[in-house]
Motif scaffolding. Structure first.
Motif, PDB file in Angstrom:
ATOM      1  N   CYS A  51       0.819  -1.221   0.000  1.00  0.00           N
ATOM      2  CA  CYS A  51       0.000   0.000   0.000  1.00  0.00           C
ATOM      3  C   CYS A  51       0.848   1.265   0.000  1.00  0.00           C
ATOM      4  CB  CYS A  51      -0.958   0.011   1.192  1.00  0.00           C
ATOM      5  SG  CYS A  51      -2.067  -1.411   1.228  1.00  0.00           S
ATOM      6  N   PHE A  52       2.038   1.211  -0.570  1.00  0.00           N
ATOM      7  CA  PHE A  52       2.899   2.380  -0.678  1.00  0.00           C
ATOM      8  C   PHE A  52       3.514   2.406  -2.070  1.00  0.00           C
ATOM      9  CE2 PHE A  52       3.055   2.109   4.006  1.00  0.00           C
ATOM     10  CZ  PHE A  52       2.808   3.443   4.316  1.00  0.00           C
ATOM     11  N   PRO A  53       3.948   3.571  -2.558  1.00  0.00           N
ATOM     12  CA  PRO A  53       4.638   3.627  -3.849  1.00  0.00           C
ATOM     13  C   PRO A  53       5.921   2.805  -3.819  1.00  0.00           C
ATOM     14  CG  PRO A  53       3.951   5.816  -3.127  1.00  0.00           C
ATOM     15  CD  PRO A  53       3.733   4.902  -1.985  1.00  0.00           C
ATOM     16  N   VAL A  54       6.388   2.423  -5.027  1.00  0.00           N
ATOM     17  CA  VAL A  54       7.567   1.567  -5.142  1.00  0.00           C
ATOM     18  C   VAL A  54       8.771   2.186  -4.451  1.00  0.00           C
ATOM     19  CG1 VAL A  54       9.198   0.553  -6.766  1.00  0.00           C
ATOM     20  CG2 VAL A  54       6.758   0.531  -7.272  1.00  0.00           C
ATOM     21  N   ARG A  55       9.002   3.498  -4.653  1.00  0.00           N
ATOM     22  CA  ARG A  55      10.195   4.122  -4.094  1.00  0.00           C
ATOM     23  C   ARG A  55      10.200   4.028  -2.578  1.00  0.00           C
ATOM     24  NH1 ARG A  55      11.316  10.389  -5.207  1.00  0.00           N
ATOM     25  NH2 ARG A  55       9.761  10.626  -3.571  1.00  0.00           N
ATOM     26  N   ARG A  56       9.040   4.243  -1.956  1.00  0.00           N
ATOM     27  CA  ARG A  56       8.983   4.191  -0.503  1.00  0.00           C
ATOM     28  C   ARG A  56       9.127   2.765   0.013  1.00  0.00           C
ATOM     29  NH1 ARG A  56       4.662   8.809   1.532  1.00  0.00           N
ATOM     30  NH2 ARG A  56       5.464  10.488   0.218  1.00  0.00           N
ATOM     31  N   ARG A  57       8.573   1.793  -0.710  1.00  0.00           N
ATOM     32  CA  ARG A  57       8.758   0.403  -0.300  1.00  0.00           C
ATOM     33  C   ARG A  57      10.230   0.020  -0.361  1.00  0.00           C
ATOM     34  NH1 ARG A  57       4.227  -0.607  -3.820  1.00  0.00           N
ATOM     35  NH2 ARG A  57       5.575  -1.715  -5.266  1.00  0.00           N
ATOM     36  N   LEU A  58      10.887   0.387  -1.446  1.00  0.00           N
ATOM     37  CA  LEU A  58      12.301   0.076  -1.591  1.00  0.00           C
ATOM     38  C   LEU A  58      13.125   0.780  -0.519  1.00  0.00           C
ATOM     39  CD1 LEU A  58      14.607  -1.245  -3.189  1.00  0.00           C
ATOM     40  CD2 LEU A  58      14.669   0.797  -4.628  1.00  0.00           C
ATOM     41  N   ALA A  59      12.817   2.044  -0.249  1.00  0.00           N
ATOM     42  CA  ALA A  59      13.547   2.793   0.774  1.00  0.00           C
ATOM     43  C   ALA A  59      13.382   2.139   2.134  1.00  0.00           C
ATOM     44  CB  ALA A  59      13.067   4.241   0.807  1.00  0.00           C
ATOM     45  N   ALA A  60      12.155   1.707   2.460  1.00  0.00           N
ATOM     46  CA  ALA A  60      11.892   1.117   3.771  1.00  0.00           C
ATOM     47  C   ALA A  60      12.663  -0.184   3.969  1.00  0.00           C
ATOM     48  CB  ALA A  60      10.393   0.881   3.943  1.00  0.00           C
ATOM     49  N   VAL A  61      12.599  -1.078   2.986  1.00  0.00           N
ATOM     50  CA  VAL A  61      13.278  -2.366   3.154  1.00  0.00           C
ATOM     51  C   VAL A  61      14.797  -2.200   3.102  1.00  0.00           C
ATOM     52  CG1 VAL A  61      11.322  -3.678   2.274  1.00  0.00           C
ATOM     53  CG2 VAL A  61      13.088  -2.922   0.690  1.00  0.00           C
ATOM     54  N   THR A  62      15.285  -1.252   2.303  1.00  0.00           N
ATOM     55  CA  THR A  62      16.731  -1.014   2.239  1.00  0.00           C
ATOM     56  C   THR A  62      17.243  -0.463   3.556  1.00  0.00           C
ATOM     57  OG1 THR A  62      16.626  -0.594  -0.138  1.00  0.00           O
ATOM     58  CG2 THR A  62      18.557   0.208   1.021  1.00  0.00           C
ATOM     59  N   LEU A  63      16.539   0.525   4.108  1.00  0.00           N
ATOM     60  CA  LEU A  63      16.958   1.098   5.387  1.00  0.00           C
ATOM     61  C   LEU A  63      16.894   0.060   6.499  1.00  0.00           C
ATOM     62  CD1 LEU A  63      15.271   4.628   5.221  1.00  0.00           C
ATOM     63  CD2 LEU A  63      17.707   4.098   5.020  1.00  0.00           C
ATOM     64  N   ALA A  64      15.857  -0.779   6.481  1.00  0.00           N
ATOM     65  CA  ALA A  64      15.751  -1.829   7.494  1.00  0.00           C
ATOM     66  C   ALA A  64      16.899  -2.828   7.369  1.00  0.00           C
ATOM     67  CB  ALA A  64      14.406  -2.549   7.359  1.00  0.00           C
ATOM     68  N   TRP A  65      17.204  -3.215   6.152  1.00  0.00           N
ATOM     69  CA  TRP A  65      18.318  -4.148   5.888  1.00  0.00           C
ATOM     70  C   TRP A  65      19.640  -3.555   6.365  1.00  0.00           C
ATOM     71  CZ3 TRP A  65      19.443  -8.990   4.120  1.00  0.00           C
ATOM     72  CH2 TRP A  65      20.688  -9.212   3.545  1.00  0.00           C
ATOM     73  N   LEU A  66      19.905  -2.290   6.029  1.00  0.00           N
ATOM     74  CA  LEU A  66      21.149  -1.641   6.430  1.00  0.00           C
ATOM     75  C   LEU A  66      21.211  -1.436   7.943  1.00  0.00           C
ATOM     76  CD1 LEU A  66      21.531   1.043   3.607  1.00  0.00           C
ATOM     77  CD2 LEU A  66      22.718  -1.146   3.810  1.00  0.00           C
ATOM     78  N   ALA A  67      20.067  -1.124   8.563  1.00  0.00           N
ATOM     79  CA  ALA A  67      20.041  -0.969  10.017  1.00  0.00           C
ATOM     80  C   ALA A  67      20.401  -2.279  10.705  1.00  0.00           C
ATOM     81  CB  ALA A  67      18.663  -0.488  10.465  1.00  0.00           C
ATOM     82  N   GLY A  68      19.883  -3.385  10.189  1.00  0.00           N
ATOM     83  CA  GLY A  68      20.226  -4.683  10.755  1.00  0.00           C
ATOM     84  C   GLY A  68      21.707  -4.981  10.644  1.00  0.00           C
ATOM     85  N   ILE A  69      22.297  -4.631   9.495  1.00  0.00           N
ATOM     86  CA  ILE A  69      23.738  -4.839   9.315  1.00  0.00           C
ATOM     87  C   ILE A  69      24.515  -3.974  10.299  1.00  0.00           C
ATOM     88  CG2 ILE A  69      25.666  -4.528   7.715  1.00  0.00           C
ATOM     89  CD1 ILE A  69      23.720  -5.184   5.442  1.00  0.00           C
ATOM     90  N   GLY A  70      24.091  -2.721  10.463  1.00  0.00           N
ATOM     91  CA  GLY A  70      24.785  -1.838  11.396  1.00  0.00           C
ATOM     92  C   GLY A  70      24.753  -2.366  12.814  1.00  0.00           C
ATOM     93  N   LEU A  71      23.630  -2.938  13.244  1.00  0.00           N
ATOM     94  CA  LEU A  71      23.511  -3.475  14.602  1.00  0.00           C
ATOM     95  C   LEU A  71      24.387  -4.700  14.815  1.00  0.00           C
ATOM     96  CD1 LEU A  71      19.650  -3.138  15.126  1.00  0.00           C
ATOM     97  CD2 LEU A  71      21.443  -1.774  16.216  1.00  0.00           C
ATOM     98  N   SER A  72      24.788  -5.358  13.741  1.00  0.00           N
ATOM     99  CA  SER A  72      25.595  -6.579  13.871  1.00  0.00           C
ATOM    100  C   SER A  72      26.962  -6.309  14.477  1.00  0.00           C
ATOM    101  CB  SER A  72      25.764  -7.247  12.501  1.00  0.00           C
ATOM    102  OG  SER A  72      26.578  -6.452  11.643  1.00  0.00           O
TER     103      SER A  72
END
Length: 756
Positions: A8-29
């Motif tokens: 229920c969001f535009p493609v750019r926002r979906r991509l931004a959300a999952v990318t930021l979440a993925w990178l945040a997880g890597i940073g916490l590692s």
């Protein structure tokens, strides 16, 4: 079920959300990571929850973002958990050559450690080794595909041990290896060479460098840097000047270079009678070839992905969105190598480009020179947090120098490739053009050196805390017109700016602290109050810990005490003097300059004299006042002789905490009138010839700090000293176990950079 129903969001926002979440997880590692089995389980649970939400026609974005965060955390944690153990000297090992960095510097795969007839262990990653030769020995180097065997040693890459240091292990993992070392002369190479694309690229690169040398002569080093990202032949003064003026990035093949090459290729392909999809394929292939030729750095790959997506959008008749392309590049690159997100090169490249895309758009509508200036300004603004975090200063002349670079670098780069091509067809014309182009490159170098020589050309500030980087990115997004926000945009931007200031203000905290840096088998400490610092020794020549700490904390050096002139205490003085950090003076024991010293220390002392840095020869009974504290000199005096015996012994009472700093003082130099202290810098790295039980009974330290290298060949610190310190009731802190050690005198709080 439609794709839109999933999020229920535009493609750019979906991509931004999952990318930021993925990178945040890597940073916490870096601090904690899910075990990979648990990570898979939780990912599956959140993905299932997302599918349920999608089936109910509600947004599943949060669930999928959580799954991506856990996946990134587990993937990076798994990659970091895999370790190859280093070896002792003269260990037998073998491996297959999979790539050459030079003829005698090779990368080995399928590595087995252990001699024939012994139980062998394998390395999970490749290793990089130097193949050593006997003096005067002439033999062929290794070839890709050969099996190399011999005896030598493999070292682990250094992880950060002090504030301001980079994690070299992370960078090595990003490059595909864990250990590096050497094979002693007598190594054997068996088998036949095989074809290797990477080796073909290396040889082509060497051939081009040789051709550039022949065509451009004395100006060749800059052309090699701009055209191929090769800095090895450049003068260190020029590189330093370009770094201090904020334009050293032109020597690293990245977005600017790829954009110029893509523009040239696009114009060339338009003249060919081929369709748009054929042009797309040819352009991407040519750019990929150029990326491989120039080393395929993180910034280069990022630029390649974005350029390919831009060309693809043109072919499909779609609008190209650079933010979407940036997110896709980040997600794709870190999916291949999750730890890449923890490397400084990746972070600097993506953070700066993000800022350019968010802020550069503000001046793009006016076009022309204003648009270029706006992009340059946005790049400088976006780069500020990372610049401070990695280098500890802001180049104040970066804007005019980047505008100059923006005008000259395309001429130097594209002109260089054109001249190189012309010289192969019409040598006379090519060499004539090279002279004219060499004048342009020479003027660029001279402008860089001149700008760097201007006093006050850099602003030194403390590095921000990590949360400030996130807040700064949020602030840039709120200020950007590329991202839609509601009416609260301005208020949110102001609030974010205030939070940003609040997180940065503590970096100027004036609280006094004693810092014992980890310099391996050497000594370097400092006492700091606010942004003023006094150094007590600077470490060995190979250590840059003191310099990096001073840059990271934005400190100014009032005085450098050299307890004596042994290289493990004074070897890094030259690096400090050659930096942008000014030194107010150097204090050393009386008569120390009359003793024989190593070449590195001798050169540093000569450099200090040439620079006009004042020297102070001190002895027992003198008091030295600095902005950080008052120091009483307790030793040496005229009754002592010998290098270690004449070490400076300093006493300072800082905010109610008495400190005793003893250099390499042996037991024979201990006096019976040394005062009580709370903090003792243990003499001579814990040697058995220093720090007697009687001395400890007299001085009664509560905190004992030992500067010592891990696994040193001297056996420091000795068991006798450790037992005597324990008997005296002192808390023992060692740099080989804890890394950098910080003590706050006012509260008595102790901080260690690495967990003991």
């Amino acid at each position: 079920m439609t794709v839109g129903a999933l999020f229920c969001f535009p493609v750019r926002r979906r991509l931004a959300a999952v990318t930021l979440a993925w990178l945040a997880g890597i940073g916490l590692s870096q601090w904690w990571a899910f075990p990979w089995r648990a990570g898979l389980l939780f990912c599956a649970l959140f993905a299932a929850a997302g599918m349920v939400c999608a089936a109910r026609r509600t947004s599943a974005l949060l669930c999928f973002a959580a799954a991506m965060m856990i996946a990134g955390n587990a993937a990076a944690g798994f990659q970091l958990a895999v370790r190859d153990e280093p070896t002792p000297p003269r260990t037998a090992f073998s491996g297959t050559v999979i790539a050459l960095e030079s003829e005698f510097r090779v990368r080995l795969g399928d590595v087995e450690i252990g001699a024939d007839g012994e139980e062998k262990r394998s390395c999970a990653r490749t290793v990089v080794v130097t193949l050593m030769l006997e003096e005067g020995e002439a033999r062929e180097g290794a070839r890709v595909g050969q099996r190399i065997s011999g005896t030598g040693r493999l070292f682990a890459q250094d992880e950060a041990r002090n504030p301001g240091e980079a994690n070299r292990r992370v960078q090595a993992i990003c490059d595909g290896y864990e250990l590096s070392g050497y094979l002693l002369p007598g190594w054997e190479a068996q088998g036949e060479a095989v074809f290797s694309f990477s080796e073909s690229m290396r040889r082509l690169r060497l051939s081009l460098i040789s051709r550039i040398d022949a065509v451009f002569g004395e100006h060749a080093p800059l052309f090699e840097g701009v055209m191929l990202g090769e800095r090895s032949a450049m003068d260190s003064e020029v590189i330093g000047a370009m770094r201090m003026t904020g334009i050293v990035h032109v020597l690293t093949v990245s977005g600017l270079h790829l954009s110029l090459i893509a523009l040239a290729i696009s114009k060339l392909l338009r003249r060919l009678p081929v369709g748009k999809w054929a042009r797309f394929g040819l352009e991407v292939t040519a750019l990929a070839f150029f990326a491989a030729l120039t080393g395929a750095a993180a910034g280069t790959i990022r630029a390649l992905v974005m350029a390919a997506m831009r060309s693809l959008a043109v072919c499909r008749g779609r609008r190209y969105d650079p933010l979407t392309a940036l997110g896709a590049a980040a997600l794709g690159m870190t999916a291949v190598c999750p730890v890449l997100a923890l490397s400084a090169s990746f972070q600097f490249s993506f953070y700066t480009v993000l800022g350019m895309l968010l802020l550069g758009h503000l001046g793009a509508r006016r076009g022309g020179l204003w648009s270029g200036a706006a992009m340059s300004v946005s790049a400088q603004i976006a780069a500020m947090p990372m610049q401070l975090l990695l280098y500890g200063y802001l180049p104040l002349l970066a804007l005019p120098m980047n505008l100059l670079g923006g005008a000259l670098v395309p001429v130097i780069m594209l002109g260089g490739w054109m001249v190189l091509g012309i010289s192969g067809i019409a040598p006379a014309l090519g060499f004539a053009a090279a002279k004219g182009l060499g004048w342009v490159s020479g003027a660029f170098e001279q402008a860089s050196v001149f700008a760097a020589s201007i006093e006050g050309s850099v602003l030194r500030l403390p590095a921000p805390y990590a949360p400030a980087l996130i807040l700064f990115a949020v602030w840039m997004a709120l200020c950007s017109k590329r991202i839609r926000f509601g009416r609260a945009r301005r208020g949110a931007a102001v609030l974010t700016a205030l939070l940003l200031a609040a997180t940065y203000a503590p970096r100027f905290c004036p609280a006094a602290r004693y810092v014992q840096l980890d310099v391996g088998q050497g000594d370097a400490a400092l006492l700091r109050v606010g942004r003023q610092a006094v150094l007590v020794d600077v470490g060995p020549k190979s250590s840059y810990a003191a310099l990096r700490y001073l840059r990271h904390e934005g400190l100014f050096v009032d005085l450098v005490f050299l307890s004596h002139l042994d290289e493990d205490h004074a070897g890094a003085l030259g690096s400090l003097l050659r930096s942008e950090i000014g030194v107010g003076g150097i204090a050393l024991p009386k008569g120390a300059m009359d003793e024989a010293v190593s070449g590195a220390v001798s050169e540093a002392m000569a450099l200090a004299a040439e620079m006009g840095v004042p020297f102070y020869e001190v002895q027992r009974g003198e008091r030295i006042e600095t902005a950080a504290a008052e120091f009483d000199v307790l030793s040496p005096d005229d009754s002592l002789s010998g290098d270690n015996e004449r070490s400076l012994v300093l006493f300072a009472d800082v905010q109610g905490m008495p400190m005793l700093l003893t250099g390499d003082l042996p037991t024979s130099g201990e006096r019976d009138d040394f005062p009580d202290c709370t903090l003792l810098k243990v003499a001579h790295h814990g040697s058995k010839y220093a720090t007697s039980a009687a001395f400890l009974a007299q001085t009664t330290p509560e905190i004992a700090v030992i500067s010592v290298g891990a696994g040193n060949s001297y056996g420091h610190p000795t068991q006798r000293v450790l037992e005597d310190l324990q008997a005296a009731g002192a808390t023992i802190l060692r740099t080989d176990e804890s890394g950098c050690i910080t003590v706050w005198p006012k509260t008595g709080r102790i901080g260690t950079f690495c967990s003991p």
